[in-house]
Design an enzyme around this catalytic site. Structure first.
Site, PDB file in Angstrom:
ATOM      1  N   ARG A   1       7.269  -0.970  12.946  1.00  0.00           N
ATOM      2  CA  ARG A   1       7.577   0.301  12.273  1.00  0.00           C
ATOM      3  C   ARG A   1       8.081   1.342  13.265  1.00  0.00           C
ATOM      4  O   ARG A   1       8.667   2.343  12.869  1.00  0.00           O
ATOM      5  CB  ARG A   1       6.339   0.819  11.530  1.00  0.00           C
ATOM      6  CG  ARG A   1       6.068  -0.009  10.300  1.00  0.00           C
ATOM      7  CD  ARG A   1       5.063   0.621   9.375  1.00  0.00           C
ATOM      8  NE  ARG A   1       4.925  -0.222   8.194  1.00  0.00           N
ATOM      9  CZ  ARG A   1       3.807  -0.375   7.508  1.00  0.00           C
ATOM     10  NH1 ARG A   1       2.712   0.261   7.873  1.00  0.00           N
ATOM     11  NH2 ARG A   1       3.774  -1.137   6.449  1.00  0.00           N
TER      12      ARG A   1
ATOM     13  N   GLU B   1      10.496  -9.146   9.462  1.00  0.00           N
ATOM     14  CA  GLU B   1      10.438  -9.637   8.078  1.00  0.00           C
ATOM     15  C   GLU B   1      10.381 -11.163   8.035  1.00  0.00           C
ATOM     16  O   GLU B   1       9.707 -11.739   7.197  1.00  0.00           O
ATOM     17  CB  GLU B   1      11.636  -9.118   7.259  1.00  0.00           C
ATOM     18  CG  GLU B   1      11.552  -7.634   6.925  1.00  0.00           C
ATOM     19  CD  GLU B   1      10.341  -7.288   6.070  1.00  0.00           C
ATOM     20  OE1 GLU B   1       9.816  -8.168   5.358  1.00  0.00           O
ATOM     21  OE2 GLU B   1       9.900  -6.116   6.129  1.00  0.00           O
TER      22      GLU B   1
ATOM     23  N   TYR C   1      14.507 -10.442  -1.342  1.00  0.00           N
ATOM     24  CA  TYR C   1      13.498  -9.525  -0.820  1.00  0.00           C
ATOM     25  C   TYR C   1      13.824  -9.112   0.622  1.00  0.00           C
ATOM     26  O   TYR C   1      13.834  -7.918   0.957  1.00  0.00           O
ATOM     27  CB  TYR C   1      12.083 -10.153  -0.882  1.00  0.00           C
ATOM     28  CG  TYR C   1      11.174  -9.430   0.057  1.00  0.00           C
ATOM     29  CD1 TYR C   1      10.690  -8.164  -0.273  1.00  0.00           C
ATOM     30  CD2 TYR C   1      10.880  -9.946   1.326  1.00  0.00           C
ATOM     31  CE1 TYR C   1       9.926  -7.443   0.631  1.00  0.00           C
ATOM     32  CE2 TYR C   1      10.123  -9.234   2.232  1.00  0.00           C
ATOM     33  CZ  TYR C   1       9.654  -7.987   1.870  1.00  0.00           C
ATOM     34  OH  TYR C   1       8.917  -7.257   2.769  1.00  0.00           O
TER      35      TYR C   1
ATOM     36  N   ASP D   1       8.494  -7.967  -3.354  1.00  0.00           N
ATOM     37  CA  ASP D   1       7.774  -9.181  -2.966  1.00  0.00           C
ATOM     38  C   ASP D   1       6.544  -9.321  -3.857  1.00  0.00           C
ATOM     39  O   ASP D   1       6.379  -8.570  -4.827  1.00  0.00           O
ATOM     40  CB  ASP D   1       7.411  -9.137  -1.469  1.00  0.00           C
ATOM     41  CG  ASP D   1       6.359  -8.080  -1.163  1.00  0.00           C
ATOM     42  OD1 ASP D   1       6.073  -7.242  -2.058  1.00  0.00           O
ATOM     43  OD2 ASP D   1       5.813  -8.085  -0.049  1.00  0.00           O
TER      44      ASP D   1
ATOM     45  N   CYS E   1      -7.291   4.666  -4.429  1.00  0.00           N
ATOM     46  CA  CYS E   1      -5.853   4.458  -4.608  1.00  0.00           C
ATOM     47  C   CYS E   1      -5.119   5.746  -4.991  1.00  0.00           C
ATOM     48  O   CYS E   1      -5.558   6.465  -5.894  1.00  0.00           O
ATOM     49  CB  CYS E   1      -5.649   3.409  -5.688  1.00  0.00           C
ATOM     50  SG  CYS E   1      -3.916   3.069  -5.988  1.00  0.00           S
TER      51      CYS E   1
ATOM     52  N   CYS F   1      -2.531   4.905 -13.106  1.00  0.00           N
ATOM     53  CA  CYS F   1      -2.502   3.439 -13.214  1.00  0.00           C
ATOM     54  C   CYS F   1      -3.060   2.992 -14.571  1.00  0.00           C
ATOM     55  O   CYS F   1      -4.238   3.204 -14.876  1.00  0.00           O
ATOM     56  CB  CYS F   1      -3.312   2.813 -12.086  1.00  0.00           C
ATOM     57  SG  CYS F   1      -3.348   1.017 -12.199  1.00  0.00           S
TER      58      CYS F   1
HETATM   59 FE1  SF4 Z   1      -4.294   1.412  -7.562  1.00  0.00          FE
HETATM   60 FE2  SF4 Z   1      -3.962   0.520 -10.011  1.00  0.00          FE
HETATM   61 FE3  SF4 Z   1      -3.993  -1.165  -7.985  1.00  0.00          FE
HETATM   62 FE4  SF4 Z   1      -6.221   0.066  -8.753  1.00  0.00          FE
HETATM   63  S1  SF4 Z   1      -5.027  -1.411  -9.913  1.00  0.00           S
HETATM   64  S2  SF4 Z   1      -5.527  -0.215  -6.669  1.00  0.00           S
HETATM   65  S3  SF4 Z   1      -5.435   2.030  -9.339  1.00  0.00           S
HETATM   66  S4  SF4 Z   1      -2.483   0.408  -8.369  1.00  0.00           S
END
Ligand code: SF4
Length: 362
Positions: free
Chosen positions: A37, A49, A132, A150, A214, A220
């Site tokens: 990176r 890669e 990819y 990917d 997350c 999500c």
């Molecule tokens: Fe994040 Fe959804 Fe994966 Fe849970 S399921 S880690 S909230 S993207």
């Protein structure tokens, strides 16, 4: 429209539109420091890669700098003796990767004067580079706005959108690439890496995803519906069914071949075929089968075997040959010319074309 707990209701498009901002903010604060990176030149990204295909990040790290010290430029790699290149790869396995990498470096020398091409299509045309990898190099090294999808990305997006599509289906991947293409931000390289990074560090495969940590937790849909861990769906194609068939090559006294049409529904619907049936018939069973259809045969002789593979079925065919037949109704009797001009036999029977040609000539 998706409905989650706590009343979240978001269209897929609304969810996707929020990804760049949420992911880039998280990536800026949480991305791992990885050797490739820093100073992401096209060649360095390319090498990383290829090394990362089928190998974990931690396992790649010690090899990466060693390889780049041995071959600091595309030219060094292109010109190196293959044994030395393989030596520098020793321990990483899957040696075809490095053989292709070196071939790619040689193409870059010959075709592009040593400059890794700044185009998705040209990258994609190099040995060992698929969609990819071409997307990753194009976006990370050149900031070209293309997705790099990917397994990590397929998993994250399936969960975020709560999709139960089979991610092994190339159409599903194609659709996802198209959707991601529409939301790519200016920092496309970082964005693509952030999706992969989230898949590698938070939205984990195998075990439970770390949804509480997350950055996409609030949008999500898989998490909201409590099904994240069941996703993505990966359904391997069913193994092909094997079907044994007995066919008949029947020639009339007038020198015409017997055909009939397949049923209007199902495999090869409504097309001509050699008369036949499922199962492997003995000579006596074959004679009885034809007798029931008004065909008196003297003696059937064994004909060639053939195999044809459809997408879901394999036909394993054996054959009986009968000659000097009376032209019974229930069959269509055709000359060689009619067969060539108006009664096309599907290629499933191509194993019999030489024998048919010979019979109709004589
Ligand atoms: Fe994040 Fe959804 Fe994966 Fe849970 S399921 S880690 S909230 S993207």
């Amino acid at each position: 429209m998706l409905a989650g707990k706590e009343g979240i209701e978001l269209e897929d498009r609304e969810v996707l539109a929020q990804l760049p901002e949420l992911l880039l903010r998280w990536y800026d604060g949480s991305a791992r420091v990885l050797p490739w990176r820093e100073n992401p030149t096209p060649y360095r990204v390319w090498v990383s890669e290829i090394m990362l295909q089928q190998t974990r990040v931690e396992a790649v790290k010690p090899y990466y700098e060693r390889f780049l010290s041995a071959f600091p430029t595309v030219e060094d790699l292109a010109k190196a003796p293959v044994d030395r290149v393989l030596k520098m790869w020793e321990g990483l396995g899957y040696y075809n990767r490095v053989r292709n990498l070196q071939k790619g470096a040689q193409v870059v020398m010959e075709r592009y004067g040593g400059q890794v091409p700044a185009s998705f299509e040209e990258l994609r045309s190099l040995p060992g580079i698929g969609d990819y990898t071409a997307g990753a190099i194009a976006s990370i090294a050149f900031q070209i706005p293309v997705p790099a999808v990917d397994g990590n990305v397929l998993r994250v997006i399936s969960r975020v959108l709560c999709r139960r599509d089979n991610i092994l289906d190339p159409k599903v991947k194609g659709r996802m690439e198209k959707e991601i293409r529409e939301i790519l931000p200016k920092r496309v390289g970082d964005f693509n890496q952030s999706l992969m990074e989230l898949g590698a560090m938070v939205c984990l495969p195998g075990g439970p995803p770390k949804c509480l940590l997350c950055p996409l937790g609030k949008i999500c849909q898989g998490y909201a519906q409590g099904v994240a861990q069941e996703l993505p769906v990966k359904t391997k194609p069913k193994p092909r069914k094997k079907e044994v068939r007995t066919l008949f090559l029947l020639l009339s006294k007038e020198g015409r071949l017997a055909l009939w049409k397949r049923p209007e529904k199902g495999l090869l619907a409504g097309l001509w075929e050699l008369p036949g049936t499922e199962g492997k018939l003995t000579r006596e069973q074959g004679e009885a089968f034809l007798g029931e259809r008004g065909l008196k045969v003297g003696t059937l002789s064994p004909g060639p075997k053939a195999k044809h593979i459809f997408s879901h079925v394999e036909w394993h065919m054996t054959c009986w040959v009968g000659e000097n037949m009376e032209e019974a109704p229930g069959f269509t009797w055709v000359t060689g010319q009619e067969l060539r001009e108006s009664c096309t036999l599907p290629s499933a029977f191509k194993g019999y074309f030489p024998a048919i040609g010979q019979m109709l000539e004589n």
